[in-house]
Write an enzyme that holds these catalytic residues in place. Structure first.
Site, short mmCIF file in Angstrom:
data_model
loop_
_atom_site.label_atom_id
_atom_site.label_comp_id
_atom_site.label_asym_id
_atom_site.label_seq_id
_atom_site.Cartn_x
_atom_site.Cartn_y
_atom_site.Cartn_z
N ALA A 276 73.78 62.31 46.01
CA ALA A 276 74.82 61.56 46.71
C ALA A 276 74.62 60.09 46.37
CB ALA A 276 74.69 61.78 48.20
N GLY B 180 72.20 65.96 46.36
CA GLY B 180 73.53 66.58 46.35
C GLY B 180 73.85 67.24 45.01
N GLU C 240 65.59 63.87 49.23
CA GLU C 240 66.12 63.14 50.40
C GLU C 240 65.01 62.63 51.32
OE1 GLU C 240 67.25 66.05 49.29
OE2 GLU C 240 69.44 66.03 49.25
N1 COA Z 1 73.17 56.95 43.98
C1 COA Z 1 73.66 55.79 43.49
N2 COA Z 1 73.32 55.30 42.28
C2 COA Z 1 72.47 56.01 41.55
C3 COA Z 1 71.92 57.23 41.99
C4 COA Z 1 72.30 57.70 43.27
N3 COA Z 1 71.88 58.85 43.76
N4 COA Z 1 71.08 57.69 41.03
C5 COA Z 1 71.12 56.81 40.03
N5 COA Z 1 71.96 55.79 40.33
C6 COA Z 1 72.29 54.61 39.52
C7 COA Z 1 71.17 53.60 39.52
O1 COA Z 1 71.23 52.76 40.67
C8 COA Z 1 71.48 52.86 38.25
O2 COA Z 1 72.55 51.99 38.48
P1 COA Z 1 72.51 50.44 37.92
O3 COA Z 1 72.39 50.60 36.42
O4 COA Z 1 73.82 49.86 38.35
O5 COA Z 1 71.30 49.83 38.52
C9 COA Z 1 71.98 53.93 37.33
O6 COA Z 1 72.42 54.99 38.17
C10 COA Z 1 70.92 54.49 36.39
O7 COA Z 1 69.83 54.93 37.19
P2 COA Z 1 68.32 54.45 36.94
O8 COA Z 1 67.58 54.60 38.23
O9 COA Z 1 68.29 53.12 36.28
O10 COA Z 1 67.85 55.55 35.89
P3 COA Z 1 66.35 56.06 35.65
O11 COA Z 1 66.40 56.90 34.41
O12 COA Z 1 65.39 54.92 35.67
O13 COA Z 1 66.00 57.00 36.90
C11 COA Z 1 66.45 58.74 38.52
C12 COA Z 1 66.70 58.20 37.09
C13 COA Z 1 67.36 59.93 38.72
C14 COA Z 1 64.97 59.17 38.64
C15 COA Z 1 66.76 57.64 39.54
O14 COA Z 1 68.04 57.10 39.25
C16 COA Z 1 66.78 58.12 40.96
O15 COA Z 1 65.72 58.32 41.54
N6 COA Z 1 67.98 58.29 41.55
C17 COA Z 1 68.13 58.69 42.93
C18 COA Z 1 67.84 60.17 43.07
C19 COA Z 1 67.96 60.58 44.53
O16 COA Z 1 67.20 60.18 45.40
N7 COA Z 1 68.96 61.43 44.79
C20 COA Z 1 69.18 61.97 46.09
C21 COA Z 1 70.10 61.16 46.87
S1 COA Z 1 70.34 61.90 48.47
#
Ligand code: COA
Length: 260
Positions: free
Chosen positions: A66, A111, A134
């Protein structure tokens, strides 16, 4: 319809739905959620579409969860509405009148993992990663993860993944039965299309009854489920496709189904 955050391809009885926010790793914001609802309702009533493939745009993510910037603004009341809306859309997919294959092409977190769990069959690329992180945000899954992951895996394993927020790779997802097959990223959509073509070649009447019969398994006792199975089995025996399928077998030819 033209979508802002989805891409839809229709081709030869199949629809491929791409969640299309690759710069945000296809995170589910309110636009994506509303568009998914609209798109799956449209596909449900499109008689030219037999099987749907759901995947993410880009090479990095199916759906990274999400949208956390939207989540961060939720209060207690808004969060309940939000979770119920997400659950309703995943229920729509799970109970759709045609099969939905998740082609998980990268991160399927939060999500995103829940979205994949609502699909009927899951395939993954070698770079896919699954998890319910989460807990790291002070949350629990809200789009069905506590229920569907627990039904699919052992409750101990689901509990571990949700309590730790650990992320598992495609090989571990395969070992746990979270996905059916793992392919190279370049083969993933090819294999998903092959699977979709195989299902599209069957009687779509029987395919629809299969989804209903298998899905009820989680809702009722085994004896109720068996009664339901017998009634759907008997409905199939009243169709032209049943006559065609059995005749084709006996006449040693390929069946030609008309889906009724
Ligand atoms: N919601 C909003 N934005 C998200 C997102 C999420 N769940 N997951 C990734 N993004 C965005 C990042 O903020 C970033 O945006 P920006 O370039 O404007 O800063 C972009 O997507 C790329 O993500 P980034 O974190 O730079 O990539 P990464 O390869 O370093 O890491 C993940 C990848 C998936 C490990 C990391 O993005 C992450 O932990 N995301 C959240 C996962 C999560 O907790 N999901 C459950 C939500 S309930």
């Amino acid at each position: 319809m033209q979508y802002q955050s989805l891409k839809l391809e229709l081709n030869n009885k199949k629809a491929v739905v791409y969640i299309n926010r690759p710069d945000k790793l296809n995170a589910l914001n309110s636009v994506v959620i509303s568009e998914l609802e609209h798109c799956f309702n449209e596909l449900a009533s499109n008689d030219n579409v037999y099987v749907i493939i759901l995947t993410g745009s880009g090479e990095k993510a199916f759906v990274a969860g999400a949208d956390i910037s939207e989540l961060s603004k939720l209060n207690i009341i808004g969060a309940k509405v939000y979770a119920e809306k997400g659950q309703a859309i995943l229920n729509l997919i799970e109970n759709l009148n045609k099969p939905v294959i998740a082609a998980v092409n990268g991160f399927a977190l939060g999500g995103g993992c829940e979205l994949a769990l609502s699909c009927h069959i899951r395939l993954a690329s070698e770079n896919a990663k699954f998890g319910q992180p989460e807990v790291n945000l002070g949350l629990i899954p809200g789009f069905g993860g506590t229920q569907r992951l627990t039904r699919l895996l052992t409750s101990g394993k689901a509990m571990e993944l949700i309590l730790t927020g650990d992320i598992i790779d495609a090989g571990e997802a395969l070992r746990l039965g979270l996905v059916n097959y793992v392919y190279s990223l370049s083969d993933l959509l090819i294999k998903a299309n092959e699977l979709a073509d195989k299902i599209a070649s069957k009687s779509q009447y029987a395919v629809k009854q299969t989804i209903k019969a298998v899905n009820i398994c989680d809702e009722v006792s085994e004896s109720e489920g068996l009664k339901f199975e017998a009634s759907l089995f008997s409905l199939c025996c009243g169709t032209d496709d049943f006559k065609e399928g059995t005749s084709a077998f006996l006449e040693k030819r390929k069946p030609s189904f008309i889906n009724k």
